[in-house]
Scaffold this motif. Sequence first.
Motif, PDB file in Angstrom:
ATOM      1  N   VAL A 137      -4.963  -3.369  -5.268  1.00  0.00           N
ATOM      2  CA  VAL A 137      -5.599  -2.755  -6.116  1.00  0.00           C
ATOM      3  C   VAL A 137      -6.415  -1.451  -5.233  1.00  0.00           C
ATOM      4  N   TYR A 138      -6.311  -0.369  -5.614  1.00  0.00           N
ATOM      5  CA  TYR A 138      -6.916   0.867  -4.905  1.00  0.00           C
ATOM      6  C   TYR A 138      -7.949   1.688  -5.464  1.00  0.00           C
ATOM      7  N   ALA A 139      -9.164   1.783  -4.867  1.00  0.00           N
ATOM      8  CA  ALA A 139     -10.203   2.529  -5.815  1.00  0.00           C
ATOM      9  C   ALA A 139      -9.825   4.187  -5.578  1.00  0.00           C
ATOM     10  N   GLY A 143     -12.907   3.206   0.029  1.00  0.00           N
ATOM     11  CA  GLY A 143     -13.756   2.163   0.439  1.00  0.00           C
ATOM     12  C   GLY A 143     -14.435   1.791  -0.603  1.00  0.00           C
ATOM     13  N   GLU A 144     -14.515   1.990  -1.660  1.00  0.00           N
ATOM     14  CA  GLU A 144     -15.163   1.620  -3.049  1.00  0.00           C
ATOM     15  C   GLU A 144     -14.597   0.200  -3.425  1.00  0.00           C
ATOM     16  N   THR A 145     -15.597  -0.707  -3.797  1.00  0.00           N
ATOM     17  CA  THR A 145     -15.251  -1.867  -3.980  1.00  0.00           C
ATOM     18  C   THR A 145     -14.727  -2.001  -5.422  1.00  0.00           C
TER      19      THR A 145
END
Length: 149
Positions: A137-139, A143-145
């Motif tokens: 899973v990539y935002a 660096g965001e959760t």
Amino acid sequence: GTVTNIGTQAIGTIVRDSAPFYIVGGNGGTLTEWQSTAMAGTVFVHSPYRNGPQMYRMYALEAATVSVYKNGVLEATQEVSAYSYETITGAYTSYVMSFNSTGSILLASWCTDAADHNPIPPASQTIYGSCSTLSAVYAYDYGETVSVT
């Protein structure tokens, strides 16, 4: 339905019909899906997994300036005229690539050996899909959760 041969079409060709349809075309020994304009957007996130270099093709449905980020750092800014495309190529394997466009674009990626052609859907706050053995899973904001529920 009826299968129709539309012959060889140049990149950027737009095909319209009165009914919904789908096109798969050959590219050497591989099959490539054509992208529906329903996959157009202004914000995209992707992380290629094959050895590079990789290519990203940005097709603009209207004039656009596309900012490309590699792990949150500006990698390139590309002007794309309406109904045309631009391509960027680089060593992007396993990096989080984010695209922010001022206009509506279609985005696709593939390795330079023409493998793994991937139409990329726009980023969304809600997505649906099935997981294989391994998923990531990539935002959009590096660096965001992201919470998966």
